[in-house]
Motif scaffolding. Structure first.
Motif, PDB file in Angstrom:
ATOM      1  N   LEU A 148       0.825  -1.212   0.000  1.00 34.61           N
ATOM      2  CA  LEU A 148       0.000   0.000   0.000  1.00 34.61           C
ATOM      3  C   LEU A 148       0.853   1.253   0.000  1.00 34.61           C
ATOM      4  N   LEU A 149       0.242   2.313  -0.482  1.00 35.04           N
ATOM      5  CA  LEU A 149       0.790   3.666  -0.453  1.00 35.04           C
ATOM      6  C   LEU A 149      -0.181   4.527   0.329  1.00 35.04           C
ATOM      7  N   ASP A 180     -11.821  13.517  -5.457  1.00 31.60           N
ATOM      8  CA  ASP A 180     -11.905  13.232  -6.894  1.00 31.60           C
ATOM      9  C   ASP A 180     -10.513  13.046  -7.505  1.00 31.60           C
ATOM     10  N   THR A 181      -9.550  13.847  -7.054  1.00 33.93           N
ATOM     11  CA  THR A 181      -8.176  13.682  -7.534  1.00 33.93           C
ATOM     12  C   THR A 181      -7.652  12.306  -7.158  1.00 33.93           C
ATOM     13  N   MET A 182      -7.941  11.894  -5.929  1.00 29.91           N
ATOM     14  CA  MET A 182      -7.468  10.594  -5.470  1.00 29.91           C
ATOM     15  C   MET A 182      -8.150   9.453  -6.228  1.00 29.91           C
ATOM     16  N   HIS A 183      -9.415   9.639  -6.562  1.00 30.58           N
ATOM     17  CA  HIS A 183     -10.098   8.607  -7.351  1.00 30.58           C
ATOM     18  C   HIS A 183      -9.550   8.556  -8.773  1.00 30.58           C
ATOM     19  N   TRP A 184      -9.083   9.707  -9.285  1.00 30.71           N
ATOM     20  CA  TRP A 184      -8.433   9.705 -10.597  1.00 30.71           C
ATOM     21  C   TRP A 184      -7.175   8.848 -10.547  1.00 30.71           C
ATOM     22  N   LEU A 185      -6.387   9.005  -9.469  1.00 30.79           N
ATOM     23  CA  LEU A 185      -5.206   8.169  -9.288  1.00 30.79           C
ATOM     24  C   LEU A 185      -5.586   6.698  -9.139  1.00 30.79           C
ATOM     25  N   GLU A 186      -6.633   6.450  -8.390  1.00 27.48           N
ATOM     26  CA  GLU A 186      -7.095   5.073  -8.195  1.00 27.48           C
ATOM     27  C   GLU A 186      -7.357   4.392  -9.538  1.00 27.48           C
ATOM     28  N   GLN A 187      -8.028   5.095 -10.436  1.00 24.74           N
ATOM     29  CA  GLN A 187      -8.320   4.529 -11.750  1.00 24.74           C
ATOM     30  C   GLN A 187      -7.062   4.411 -12.597  1.00 24.74           C
ATOM     31  N   TRP A 189      -4.067   3.912 -11.666  1.00 23.33           N
ATOM     32  CA  TRP A 189      -3.212   2.839 -11.174  1.00 23.33           C
ATOM     33  C   TRP A 189      -3.924   1.488 -11.084  1.00 23.33           C
ATOM     34  N   ASN A 190      -5.202   1.479 -11.346  1.00 21.29           N
ATOM     35  CA  ASN A 190      -5.993   0.268 -11.128  1.00 21.29           C
ATOM     36  C   ASN A 190      -5.818  -0.225  -9.694  1.00 21.29           C
ATOM     37  N   ALA A 191      -5.872   0.732  -8.790  1.00 21.72           N
ATOM     38  CA  ALA A 191      -5.679   0.464  -7.369  1.00 21.72           C
ATOM     39  C   ALA A 191      -7.039   0.359  -6.671  1.00 21.72           C
ATOM     40  N   SER A 192      -6.981   0.118  -5.378  1.00 18.36           N
ATOM     41  CA  SER A 192      -8.173   0.180  -4.535  1.00 18.36           C
ATOM     42  C   SER A 192      -7.920   1.261  -3.492  1.00 18.36           C
ATOM     43  N   LEU A 193      -8.751   2.297  -3.502  1.00 18.08           N
ATOM     44  CA  LEU A 193      -8.545   3.443  -2.622  1.00 18.08           C
ATOM     45  C   LEU A 193      -9.425   3.338  -1.386  1.00 18.08           C
ATOM     46  N   GLU A 194      -8.805   3.570  -0.248  1.00 12.29           N
ATOM     47  CA  GLU A 194      -9.511   3.625   1.028  1.00 12.29           C
ATOM     48  C   GLU A 194      -9.266   5.006   1.625  1.00 12.29           C
ATOM     49  N   ILE A 195     -10.318   5.722   1.954  1.00 15.79           N
ATOM     50  CA  ILE A 195     -10.197   7.050   2.557  1.00 15.79           C
ATOM     51  C   ILE A 195     -10.526   6.926   4.037  1.00 15.79           C
ATOM     52  N   PHE A 201      -5.335   8.891   2.708  1.00 15.29           N
ATOM     53  CA  PHE A 201      -5.728   8.204   1.483  1.00 15.29           C
ATOM     54  C   PHE A 201      -4.797   7.002   1.287  1.00 15.29           C
ATOM     55  N   VAL A 202      -5.374   5.810   1.350  1.00 22.85           N
ATOM     56  CA  VAL A 202      -4.577   4.585   1.289  1.00 22.85           C
ATOM     57  C   VAL A 202      -4.894   3.860  -0.010  1.00 22.85           C
ATOM     58  N   PHE A 203      -3.866   3.712  -0.849  1.00 24.55           N
ATOM     59  CA  PHE A 203      -3.996   3.010  -2.111  1.00 24.55           C
ATOM     60  C   PHE A 203      -3.444   1.597  -1.949  1.00 24.55           C
ATOM     61  N   HIS A 204      -4.277   0.611  -2.228  1.00 24.12           N
ATOM     62  CA  HIS A 204      -3.877  -0.790  -2.094  1.00 24.12           C
ATOM     63  C   HIS A 204      -3.531  -1.352  -3.472  1.00 24.12           C
ATOM     64  N   ARG A 205      -2.398  -2.017  -3.529  1.00 21.55           N
ATOM     65  CA  ARG A 205      -1.969  -2.675  -4.768  1.00 21.55           C
ATOM     66  C   ARG A 205      -2.379  -4.138  -4.709  1.00 21.55           C
ATOM     67  N   SER A 206      -3.030  -4.602  -5.767  1.00 18.01           N
ATOM     68  CA  SER A 206      -3.513  -5.981  -5.752  1.00 18.01           C
ATOM     69  C   SER A 206      -2.349  -6.951  -5.780  1.00 18.01           C
ATOM     70  N   LYS A 207      -2.617  -8.183  -5.444  1.00 22.69           N
ATOM     71  CA  LYS A 207      -1.558  -9.205  -5.375  1.00 22.69           C
ATOM     72  C   LYS A 207      -1.161  -9.692  -6.754  1.00 22.69           C
ATOM     73  N   ASN A 208      -1.887  -9.301  -7.799  1.00 27.06           N
ATOM     74  CA  ASN A 208      -1.472  -9.691  -9.151  1.00 27.06           C
ATOM     75  C   ASN A 208      -0.614  -8.635  -9.831  1.00 27.06           C
ATOM     76  N   GLY A 209      -0.245  -7.589  -9.016  1.00 26.28           N
ATOM     77  CA  GLY A 209       0.703  -6.600  -9.512  1.00 26.28           C
ATOM     78  C   GLY A 209       0.091  -5.330 -10.061  1.00 26.28           C
ATOM     79  N   ASN A 210      -1.226  -5.232 -10.195  1.00 27.45           N
ATOM     80  CA  ASN A 210      -1.869  -4.020 -10.692  1.00 27.45           C
ATOM     81  C   ASN A 210      -1.956  -2.955  -9.621  1.00 27.45           C
TER      82      ASN A 210
END
Length: 210
Positions: A148-149, A180-187, A189-195, A201-210
């Motif tokens: 995560l970031l 909205d800026t953070m959701h732009w980053l989420e898309q 990066w194909n990440a999962s954003l948790e606020i 703002f916590v961006f989760h990276r999936s286990k398949n590398g996306n």
């Protein structure tokens, strides 16, 4: 953020002219109102944050606690923008994590930017960046699969409240984010954003590398 030229005037103030990107919703001050690097560092040298200050530790716990809840003990982390008195990294070390730090002015360890991490934190740093996407995208690509970031910054208020907003008055604060800026980053990066709360703002990276 997205380098789009599609921007509208957001606010005119004695601290500068602020534009809002219509694509990624970043609000930023025009370059001619940015400080040069020497003046920027002079401002940072005035900071008095200390790892011995319980109030500063309490503030940083907004990042420390949720990261510890989401990343297993012993994981390898980077605190990006650690400042003149690194504290968050010490808090993680005290909790059993392995840490590196990086700061453009106070801990310019380029080797730290060549490694991969289970988590990266950046606390009240991204509002200082002159090219935020380039920096953030580099950090994101340093996060391991399943990692995560975590970013802490104050999201900007509505136009009607922006002129009175204290956060913009710091001349080293040159860009401001919204959910909205953070959701732009989420898309992007194909990440999962948790606020968490209003400013973590916590961006989760999936286990398949996306």
């Amino acid at each position: 953020m997205c380098h789009s030229s599609d921007t509208d005037l957001f606010s005119m103030h004695k601290t500068g002219e602020y534009r809002e990107c219509q694509r990624c919703s970043l609000v930023f001050v025009l370059p001619d109102h940015r400080l040069d690097e020497a003046s920027e560092k002079e401002r940072y040298d005035l900071h008095t944050n200390s790892s011995d200050d319980p109030n500063y530790r309490k503030f940083l716990s907004k990042v420390h606690v949720p990261v510890c809840d989401r990343v297993k003990e012993g994981a390898f982390g980077l605190d990006f923008g650690s400042g003149p008195g690194p504290t968050l990294s010490k808090m993680f070390e005290e909790s059993g994590y392995k840490m590196r730090i990086y700061d453009h002015f106070y801990a310019r360890d380029e080797e730290a930017l060549e490694l991969k991490y289970d988590f990266i934190t950046s606390t009240e740093v991204i509002e200082h960046l002159y090219d935020p996407f380039t920096v953030l995208d580099r950090l994101w690509n340093m996060v391991n699969e399943g990692g995560l970031l975590s970013l802490l910054t104050q999201p900007y208020p509505d136009k009607s409240e922006f002129d009175a907003w204290y956060y913009k008055n710091d001349p080293t604060h040159v860009c401001f984010f919204s959910p909205d800026t953070m959701h732009w980053l989420e898309q992007k990066w194909n990440a999962s954003l948790e606020i968490i709360g209003k400013d973590v703002f916590v961006f989760h990276r999936s286990k398949n590398g996306n």
